[in-house]
Design a protein around this motif. Structure first.
Motif, PDB file in Angstrom:
ATOM      1  N   THR A 128      -6.956  29.719  -5.307  1.00 28.79           N
ATOM      2  CA  THR A 128      -7.933  30.811  -5.469  1.00 28.79           C
ATOM      3  C   THR A 128      -7.219  31.983  -6.132  1.00 28.79           C
ATOM      4  O   THR A 128      -6.092  32.304  -5.763  1.00 28.79           O
ATOM      5  CB  THR A 128      -8.454  31.234  -4.077  1.00 28.79           C
ATOM      6  OG1 THR A 128      -9.019  30.081  -3.449  1.00 28.79           O
ATOM      7  CG2 THR A 128      -9.476  32.350  -4.160  1.00 28.79           C
ATOM      8  N   ASN A 152     -14.746  33.134  -2.461  1.00 25.28           N
ATOM      9  CA  ASN A 152     -14.771  31.757  -1.966  1.00 25.28           C
ATOM     10  C   ASN A 152     -13.524  31.006  -2.422  1.00 25.28           C
ATOM     11  O   ASN A 152     -12.903  31.352  -3.434  1.00 25.28           O
ATOM     12  CB  ASN A 152     -16.010  31.027  -2.486  1.00 25.28           C
ATOM     13  CG  ASN A 152     -17.273  31.595  -1.866  1.00 25.28           C
ATOM     14  OD1 ASN A 152     -17.270  31.989  -0.699  1.00 25.28           O
ATOM     15  ND2 ASN A 152     -18.339  31.659  -2.643  1.00 25.28           N
ATOM     16  N   GLN A 153     -13.210  29.934  -1.679  1.00 27.00           N
ATOM     17  CA  GLN A 153     -12.070  29.105  -2.054  1.00 27.00           C
ATOM     18  C   GLN A 153     -12.311  28.539  -3.455  1.00 27.00           C
ATOM     19  O   GLN A 153     -13.414  28.063  -3.753  1.00 27.00           O
ATOM     20  CB  GLN A 153     -11.926  27.970  -1.058  1.00 27.00           C
ATOM     21  CG  GLN A 153     -10.569  27.335  -1.112  1.00 27.00           C
ATOM     22  CD  GLN A 153     -10.110  26.915   0.281  1.00 27.00           C
ATOM     23  OE1 GLN A 153     -10.912  26.672   1.158  1.00 27.00           O
ATOM     24  NE2 GLN A 153      -8.811  26.820   0.462  1.00 27.00           N
ATOM     25  N   PHE A 170     -13.681  32.491   1.935  1.00 28.10           N
ATOM     26  CA  PHE A 170     -12.257  32.252   2.181  1.00 28.10           C
ATOM     27  C   PHE A 170     -11.538  33.585   2.423  1.00 28.10           C
ATOM     28  O   PHE A 170     -10.713  33.730   3.319  1.00 28.10           O
ATOM     29  CB  PHE A 170     -11.698  31.514   0.967  1.00 28.10           C
ATOM     30  CG  PHE A 170     -10.238  31.194   1.019  1.00 28.10           C
ATOM     31  CD1 PHE A 170      -9.663  30.674   2.167  1.00 28.10           C
ATOM     32  CD2 PHE A 170      -9.436  31.389  -0.092  1.00 28.10           C
ATOM     33  CE1 PHE A 170      -8.316  30.362   2.213  1.00 28.10           C
ATOM     34  CE2 PHE A 170      -8.089  31.071  -0.065  1.00 28.10           C
ATOM     35  CZ  PHE A 170      -7.527  30.565   1.082  1.00 28.10           C
ATOM     36  N   ILE A 211      -8.562  36.479   5.878  1.00 26.54           N
ATOM     37  CA  ILE A 211      -8.230  35.336   5.032  1.00 26.54           C
ATOM     38  C   ILE A 211      -8.204  34.111   5.931  1.00 26.54           C
ATOM     39  O   ILE A 211      -7.493  34.103   6.948  1.00 26.54           O
ATOM     40  CB  ILE A 211      -6.877  35.540   4.315  1.00 26.54           C
ATOM     41  CG1 ILE A 211      -6.943  36.800   3.439  1.00 26.54           C
ATOM     42  CG2 ILE A 211      -6.533  34.309   3.466  1.00 26.54           C
ATOM     43  CD1 ILE A 211      -5.707  37.088   2.615  1.00 26.54           C
ATOM     44  N   ASP A 212      -8.994  33.109   5.566  1.00 26.37           N
ATOM     45  CA  ASP A 212      -9.039  31.894   6.366  1.00 26.37           C
ATOM     46  C   ASP A 212      -9.306  32.226   7.850  1.00 26.37           C
ATOM     47  O   ASP A 212      -8.594  31.742   8.734  1.00 26.37           O
ATOM     48  CB  ASP A 212      -7.687  31.161   6.235  1.00 26.37           C
ATOM     49  CG  ASP A 212      -7.895  29.712   5.871  1.00 26.37           C
ATOM     50  OD1 ASP A 212      -9.055  29.275   5.855  1.00 26.37           O
ATOM     51  OD2 ASP A 212      -6.881  29.030   5.623  1.00 26.37           O
ATOM     52  N   ASN A 213     -10.263  33.089   8.069  1.00 26.25           N
ATOM     53  CA  ASN A 213     -10.723  33.472   9.419  1.00 26.25           C
ATOM     54  C   ASN A 213      -9.766  34.356  10.226  1.00 26.25           C
ATOM     55  O   ASN A 213      -9.974  34.555  11.406  1.00 26.25           O
ATOM     56  CB  ASN A 213     -11.042  32.229  10.275  1.00 26.25           C
ATOM     57  CG  ASN A 213     -12.187  31.458   9.680  1.00 26.25           C
ATOM     58  OD1 ASN A 213     -13.177  32.061   9.266  1.00 26.25           O
ATOM     59  ND2 ASN A 213     -12.048  30.139   9.609  1.00 26.25           N
ATOM     60  N   GLU A 214      -8.690  34.845   9.606  1.00 27.64           N
ATOM     61  CA  GLU A 214      -7.781  35.712  10.359  1.00 27.64           C
ATOM     62  C   GLU A 214      -7.639  37.068   9.665  1.00 27.64           C
ATOM     63  O   GLU A 214      -7.477  37.118   8.439  1.00 27.64           O
ATOM     64  CB  GLU A 214      -6.390  35.078  10.465  1.00 27.64           C
ATOM     65  CG  GLU A 214      -6.342  33.889  11.402  1.00 27.64           C
ATOM     66  CD  GLU A 214      -4.918  33.524  11.716  1.00 27.64           C
ATOM     67  OE1 GLU A 214      -4.416  33.900  12.787  1.00 27.64           O
ATOM     68  OE2 GLU A 214      -4.287  32.855  10.861  1.00 27.64           O
ATOM     69  N   LYS A 227      -1.939  29.309  -1.513  1.00 28.43           N
ATOM     70  CA  LYS A 227      -3.382  29.041  -1.609  1.00 28.43           C
ATOM     71  C   LYS A 227      -4.066  30.096  -2.470  1.00 28.43           C
ATOM     72  O   LYS A 227      -5.181  29.921  -2.915  1.00 28.43           O
ATOM     73  CB  LYS A 227      -4.005  29.080  -0.215  1.00 28.43           C
ATOM     74  CG  LYS A 227      -3.540  27.977   0.696  1.00 28.43           C
ATOM     75  CD  LYS A 227      -4.288  28.074   2.011  1.00 28.43           C
ATOM     76  CE  LYS A 227      -3.728  27.090   3.007  1.00 28.43           C
ATOM     77  NZ  LYS A 227      -3.937  27.544   4.374  1.00 28.43           N
ATOM     78  N   ASN A 284       1.786  32.010   1.534  1.00 27.84           N
ATOM     79  CA  ASN A 284       0.490  31.516   1.041  1.00 27.84           C
ATOM     80  C   ASN A 284      -0.024  32.275  -0.167  1.00 27.84           C
ATOM     81  O   ASN A 284      -1.080  31.951  -0.701  1.00 27.84           O
ATOM     82  CB  ASN A 284      -0.582  31.676   2.136  1.00 27.84           C
ATOM     83  CG  ASN A 284      -0.418  30.669   3.227  1.00 27.84           C
ATOM     84  OD1 ASN A 284      -0.232  29.502   2.954  1.00 27.84           O
ATOM     85  ND2 ASN A 284      -0.462  31.141   4.465  1.00 27.84           N
TER      86      ASN A 284
END
Ligand SMILES: Nc1ncnc2c1ncn2[C@@H]1O[C@H](COP(=O)(O)OP(=O)(O)OP(=O)(O)O)[C@@H](O)[C@H]1O
Ligand SMILES: [Mg+2]
Length: 256
Positions: A197, A33-34, A5, A68-71, A164, A87
């Protein structure tokens, strides 16, 4: 394999002052990880706060990526970053509440920043205060609350925009051991019930043992050990982890 994540890649942070150059973070790599609760442990000056401040770009890293989250958030424009920060919730050792605002208004503050309509923000803040067990204190001011109660308000405020990720910098260091236990239980509830998380900075292995599933040991700006909390606690491999653990053991022995 599932992508982490949060992925911190080759992160460096250098400070420059009076022609002096100081490397506070030296090529840090970490995967989270998440749903993880990661404890970052290290002695004073190891770079823990610098690392956590880089994670929401309160501090700009000198180099490296924070994905974070692919960005990669280090590449975000200011506008995108402002939005993204909703977030991430953050809590601090000294609670950092606004002294001039009452408790309800403290919790409403991030909702105001996110331009949530007032009635909706009030309702959300009231629900959160109930969730952290402080419904009856909504009209009080921070100075009228105990340290543990103030940290509960700070947690409610950090949760206002349904983050998140939650970053906790020595969140229990100013509290006695019973209050620490109750705040750690509340943070556990944030993780389990809300699926947040968490990255939690602490000097203390006992705090890490109570709440974290993973730990990373930071020493002079470098990650020197990572692993499951039980593994690092029972068989620490790095000198830094061994020193921190034996210091904790000495404190317990002396207290007895
Ligand atoms: N703005 C700054 N300018 C120069 N040096 C800094 C700055 N901020 C932090 N440092 C240095 O970076 C190092 C790491 O600091 P940091 O606050 O991240 O440590 P820490 O692990 O959080 O310590 P503590 O447990 O005492 O809070 C320290 O040596 C500190 O003096
Ligand atoms: Mg610090």
């Amino acid at each position: 394999m599932q992508k982490p994540f949060i992925s911190i890649e080759n992160l460096c942070k250098h400070y420059h002052s009076d022609e002096r150059h100081f490397c506070a973070l030296d090529n840090v790599n970490l995967s989270i990880n998440q749903g993880d609760v990661l404890g970052i442990i290290g002695q004073s000056g190891a770079g823990k706060s610098t690392l956590i401040h880089c994670l929401n770009l309160l501090e700009r890293p000198t180099s490296g990526k924070i994905i974070i989250d692919n960005e990669d958030i280090t590449q975000f424009s200011d506008a995108k970053l402002r939005n993204f920060r909703h977030n991430i919730g953050m809590i601090f050792q000294n609670f950092a509440l606004f002294q001039q605002r009452n408790i309800l208004s403290n919790v409403m503050f991030p909702l105001e920043l996110a331009k949530t309509p007032k009635e909706q923000a009030k309702k959300r803040a009231e629900e959160l205060l109930e969730w952290v067990g402080l419904k009856d204190k909504a009209m009080r001011y921070p100075s009228q609350l105990s340290g543990g109660q103030q940290q509960r308000v700070a947690i409610a405020r950090a949760l206002a925009n349904s983050p998140k990720i939650m970053l906790c910098d020595e969140a229990t260091s100013a509290l006695d051991s019973i209050t620490t236990y109750s705040i750690l239980n509340l943070l556990k509830k944030v993780n389990i019930e809300l699926g947040v998380t968490m990255i939690l900075i602490t000097h203390s292995f006992s705090v890490a043992a109570q709440i974290c599933n993973k730990v990373a040991v930071l020493d002079k700006g470098k990650i020197v050990e990572t692993g499951d909390v039980s593994e690092v606690l029972t068989s620490p491999k790095s000198n830094a982890a061994q020193t921190l653990l034996s210091a904790a053991g000495n404190i317990i022995t002396q207290a007895n």
